[in-house]
Design a protein around this motif. Structure first.
Motif, PDB file in Angstrom:
ATOM      1  N   ALA A 248       0.896  -1.093   0.181  1.00 53.29           N
ATOM      2  CA  ALA A 248      -0.108  -0.150   0.000  1.00 53.29           C
ATOM      3  C   ALA A 248       0.815   1.304   0.099  1.00 53.29           C
ATOM      4  O   ALA A 248       1.921   1.151   0.441  1.00 53.29           O
ATOM      5  N   PHE A 249       0.078   2.386  -0.466  1.00 51.59           N
ATOM      6  CA  PHE A 249       0.779   3.639  -0.378  1.00 51.59           C
ATOM      7  C   PHE A 249      -0.277   4.679  -0.058  1.00 51.59           C
ATOM      8  O   PHE A 249      -1.181   4.621  -1.058  1.00 51.59           O
ATOM      9  N   PRO A 252      -4.889   2.598   2.516  1.00 50.76           N
ATOM     10  CA  PRO A 252      -4.738   1.030   1.844  1.00 50.76           C
ATOM     11  C   PRO A 252      -6.249   0.818   1.093  1.00 50.76           C
ATOM     12  O   PRO A 252      -7.349   1.007   1.684  1.00 50.76           O
ATOM     13  N   SER A 259      -1.117  -7.095   4.438  1.00 47.95           N
ATOM     14  CA  SER A 259      -1.096  -5.729   4.121  1.00 47.95           C
ATOM     15  C   SER A 259       0.367  -4.940   4.600  1.00 47.95           C
ATOM     16  O   SER A 259       0.585  -5.570   5.630  1.00 47.95           O
ATOM     17  N   TRP A 260       1.102  -4.206   3.760  1.00 45.73           N
ATOM     18  CA  TRP A 260       2.316  -3.419   4.338  1.00 45.73           C
ATOM     19  C   TRP A 260       2.418  -2.050   3.750  1.00 45.73           C
ATOM     20  O   TRP A 260       2.060  -1.853   2.519  1.00 45.73           O
ATOM     21  N   ASN A 261       2.292  -1.187   4.346  1.00 41.71           N
ATOM     22  CA  ASN A 261       2.014   0.269   4.060  1.00 41.71           C
ATOM     23  C   ASN A 261       3.382   0.875   3.796  1.00 41.71           C
ATOM     24  O   ASN A 261       4.105   1.155   4.865  1.00 41.71           O
ATOM     25  N   SER A 263       4.043   4.141   3.025  1.00 40.56           N
ATOM     26  CA  SER A 263       3.810   5.403   3.695  1.00 40.56           C
ATOM     27  C   SER A 263       2.275   5.634   4.171  1.00 40.56           C
ATOM     28  O   SER A 263       1.598   6.113   3.053  1.00 40.56           O
ATOM     29  N   GLU A 264       1.801   5.545   5.169  1.00 41.53           N
ATOM     30  CA  GLU A 264       0.501   5.915   5.270  1.00 41.53           C
ATOM     31  C   GLU A 264       0.108   7.553   5.111  1.00 41.53           C
ATOM     32  O   GLU A 264      -0.992   7.751   4.640  1.00 41.53           O
TER      33      GLU A 264
END
Length: 319
Positions: A248-249, A252, A259-261, A263-264
């Motif tokens: 994710a960027f 999400p 899931s791995w973000n 940068s939220e």
């Protein structure tokens, strides 16, 4: 066994390099897998440990610009770039000096060498104490995700190298920008930690190569299928299924199996620093959960976004 060394053990790491051993060490970009660049047998050990194609040249690392320019022929552009960006995440490809002592295997037999001065105190201390140029690609198996911690290095290379010098996580998180100055027109071979805009502000327009793999690779990181996790990667995801892992960027997408973000907050600098760790985690977690692939949300091309998108495109390339 691979030794795990602390910064207090830097003399041990330097001695291993001088003796022909392979030592992984931190830079501001990613961890490099180092060998004495003048020792062909040591350099061959890098290719063997990584399973790296012999035609893919390596970057030679130096403690300062004077040491680097003793092996290559700089022009005014190179001197200006070195003064501005070294130490730092910029690699310059320049003609070899006839009297240079870097082994041919380091440069894959080309008439040029890729050189840089890393912007990391521990790396610079290691280079000074080793007293030799250090050839160092990223410290992972060839084509895999680049390591940004010592644990990442050991995940892929434990038992295959002499030691890893643990300097904590890397700050930039994507490799150095590679700029070819072997001809009259500067050519961007790989986007990275120094943006093309910053380079152009100093030396003028920079050319970009046409798509596809060049017949002769003049720098590391130019193979299309590179930085690849074992799960397939799908780019520009606008939706995600429960059988997919999500890179994710920003906010999400809903519904992912994992899931791995990056940068939220949607910041590309943070995303760059988290990119390789995220790909590694999603690959491991996705395989553990039986997911079918990794869906990557779009990342803007601003600043380090170009380097991030370059890495993601290579991770998604057919292999």
């Amino acid at each position: 066994m691979t030794e795990r060394l602390s910064p207090r053990d830097i003399a041990r790491a330097a001695a291993l390099l001088r003796e022909g051993g392979l030592v992984a060490f931190p830079t501001e970009t990613v961890y490099g897998l180092g060998a004495n660049a003048r020792d062909g047998r040591a350099v061959a050990g890098i290719y063997a440990a990584k399973g790296r194609p012999s035609f893919n040249p390596l970057i030679s690392h130096f403690p300062d610009a004077a040491a680097a320019f003793a092996e290559v022929v700089p022009d005014a552009r190179a001197e200006a770039l070195a003064a501005r960006f070294w130490p730092g995440p910029l690699t310059l490809v320049l003609p070899r000096r006839a009297e240079g002592r870097i082994d041919q295997l380091t440069g894959a037999g080309l008439d040029t060498l890729a050189v840089r001065v890393p912007g990391h105190k521990l790396a610079l201390d290691l280079l000074r104490q080793a007293g030799v140029p250090v050839a160092a690609p990223s410290a992972n198996r060839s084509g895999g995700v680049s390591p940004t911690t010592a644990d990442h290095v050991l995940d892929g290379l434990s038992g295959r190298i002499a030691a890893v010098l643990d300097g904590g996580p890397c700050a930039v998180g994507v490799e150095s920008t590679v700029l070819d100055l072997g001809g009259p027109r500067p050519l961007l071979l790989r986007p990275g930690g120094v943006t093309p805009e910053a380079i152009e502000a100093l030396i003028g327009p920079v050319c970009r190569p046409a798509g596809g793999e060049p017949e002769t690779l003049r720098s590391p990181g130019m193979m299309l299928s590179h930085y690849a996790p074992s799960l397939p990667v799908r780019l520009d995801a606008r939706s995600v299924g429960p059988d997919e892992a999500l890179l994710a960027f920003g906010p999400p997408l809903p519904g992912a199996g994992a899931s791995w973000n990056l940068s939220e907050a949607g910041q590309v600098a943070e995303a760059a620093a988290r990119l390789f760790a995220g790909l590694r985690w999603l690959d491991a977690e996705g395989r553990r959960l039986g997911l079918r692939g990794i869906a990557a949300m779009p990342v803007p091309m601003d600043g380090l976004g170009e380097a991030i998108n370059d890495r993601l495109a290579r991770a998604a390339a057919p292999r």
